[in-house]
Design an enzyme around this catalytic site. Sequence first.
Site, short mmCIF file in Angstrom:
data_model
loop_
_atom_site.label_atom_id
_atom_site.label_comp_id
_atom_site.label_asym_id
_atom_site.label_seq_id
_atom_site.Cartn_x
_atom_site.Cartn_y
_atom_site.Cartn_z
N GLU B 176 0.86 -1.53 0.08
CA GLU B 176 -0.04 -0.20 0.30
C GLU B 176 1.00 1.55 -0.19
O GLU B 176 2.03 1.01 0.71
CB GLU B 176 -0.68 -0.09 1.60
CG GLU B 176 -0.92 -0.44 2.79
CD GLU B 176 1.08 0.02 2.86
OE1 GLU B 176 0.48 1.40 2.48
OE2 GLU B 176 1.80 -0.72 3.88
N GLU B 319 4.22 -0.33 1.58
CA GLU B 319 4.67 -0.78 0.22
C GLU B 319 4.24 -2.36 -0.16
O GLU B 319 4.27 -2.36 -1.89
CB GLU B 319 5.64 0.18 -0.60
CG GLU B 319 6.06 1.16 -0.67
CD GLU B 319 7.41 1.46 -1.27
OE1 GLU B 319 8.14 0.84 -2.12
OE2 GLU B 319 7.98 2.72 -1.39
#
Lengths: 360, 360
Positions: B176, B319
């Site tokens: 994310e 991420e």
Amino acid sequence: MKTEEIDARIAGILPLDEASMEAARQRLDRLTKPPGSLGKLEEIAVQLAGIASETILDLGSKAVIVMAGDHGVCAEGVSAFPAEVTPQMVLNFLNGGAAVNVLARQAGAEVVCVDIGVNADLDHPGLYARKVRRGTGNIAREAAMTREEAVQAIRTGIRLVDELAEQGCGIFATGEMGIGNTTPSAALFSAFTGRDPGEIVGLGTGIDEAGLRRKVDAVRRALAVNAPDAADPLDVLSKLGGLEIAGLAGVILGAAVRRRPVVIDGFISSAAALAAVRIAPAAGAYLIASHLSQEQGHALLLQELGLKPLIHLDMRLGEGTGAALCLPIIEASLQIMSGMATFESAGVSTSHQAGREARA
Amino acid sequence: MKTEEIDARIAGILPLDEASMEAARQRLDRLTKPPGSLGKLEEIAVQLAGIASETILDLGSKAVIVMAGDHGVCAEGVSAFPAEVTPQMVLNFLNGGAAVNVLARQAGAEVVCVDIGVNADLDHPGLYARKVRRGTGNIAREAAMTREEAVQAIRTGIRLVDELAEQGCGIFATGEMGIGNTTPSAALFSAFTGRDPGEIVGLGTGIDEAGLRRKVDAVRRALAVNAPDAADPLDVLSKLGGLEIAGLAGVILGAAVRRRPVVIDGFISSAAALAAVRIAPAAGAYLIASHLSQEQGHALLLQELGLKPLIHLDMRLGEGTGAALCLPIIEASLQIMSGMATFESAGVSTSHQAGREARA
């Protein structure tokens, strides 16, 4: 066999290159991520820069060096497996069927299988035949080997690294096979640190409670009978060690001499690393710990070495399996250095800039 | 937007296939290693067998799904980075320059970058443009989104997994990007479990002490203002969540529906996993934890999920970086199943045989 050759080589082990490490830290802080947010990946990148004196580097090829030797102490009933498994597993390594073969293959590393002290005649085109002697003496009753044999085993490890480095190998992982070898590893750890055997002897490949008691007893007797001098690492290693353990100590020293990183596997490899850093403390900076083994003493042994493991998979197999699994993580740290955009190149605002904007 | 579609899909989540898991365990015990000595690699192999109903399997291609969304709560000064970094980093992902790109590339995985709620207009041929709305409301003052929007975000995740699975993708990693998103993650964790925000709010990308106090305060206000009903997961998720968090909950549910494993990254992904298993408890069996983040609440959140992390690298980036790093370890567990020799095929004595020989 004289120790002069080893002494001359280890005198050449240099500390890490501070300027390259600082340049690596500066580069890492310009990359598009919060400073330090890649944790140990960043620490490894800095360490590798210090080892190689370059901030962006290619390690070249990778080798998992699996040294095999037998142990006279098996006569004390310290292992769940019979000693005949050592040569059987060496053939399994050579035929590509062991766990370390699978994991090394996946990591793109070569398995270098070395007979440094197996108590059997082995013949295979892929074998590195470097036998120093056929197994050690039973440390519960006598010395594992002579001082000359320990020196020869160390020299074998150093020379093997020379040979592989000249073929382009830039990173070494340590592995071993030797039924019974958690016993000499525990004995070495105890002799070097004064820790009580009861605290550091573990279940190895899966011995039962009675076997564990025999193992603790064997280590206590090994320490009493051999009375090693903790201030003389070669004395400790020759009296209590294993041929594969001395050979791996040589691999570690050789890697440090050649300025290459060396990834250590579990309890036995860590015992070899402890012997190596007692012989040459400067070699410690070249070590990377891989996994935390389930073997009882491993966490304490890594603590003694000042190392923190990267992966926690509850493994207890040896062979270099944990070290092989970590090779992609170590390569990832190099890819980060070479492959990421900087805040500037990607047009990403930094935390610091945000602060400046907020104040403006 | 109705919830019927989601309800119908998640009703199809099956428990793992016990027969395949038992067959996998039996095969593992025949391989040339002490039983259980590969620890979590063996557990993962068994889990994957249960997921896929096959003992030896090929996962196919791999995707790291990076969902991006913005957060109204940034107005409370909860992040070290300005909100503009969310779209900047999305472009960095699309251009291949972020840490997750480097790590996914090394793992042979595709980065699937999804705009599910970025507060900016993004246009790039590689982008999965699935915007549900432009950022969430400020949870310290209002609901993050409507219930309908939460359902739409979840459905987006489920449908994305459908799409990728049909293209041959067999394993999903969650990632994310959303400046401020550790704040809603902590709020979700607190709302679902009753844990005090002071215990689980962490430094995120690196906020200072004053920022940490603002963050804890924002979470407390979010809980008070929104009064979520812990027994109604969609209520909690819509009032306190993020669009990327709801989307990842959908990815996790979708992977379980399609019987594919899903590797979860750090704190935010784990908050999405908590939401997913509150919506459909059966999805929990499809989860694999990757790393232990340095973010304060992550260890507790993994504990809540009943998961143990594989790697300990002190990372705190998100991420999908930790999940990407674990993909080779998960593949290694499959290689072990398919690539190792058995005791019989390699002619290696087993511990058990040794016992029989000793008794003979």
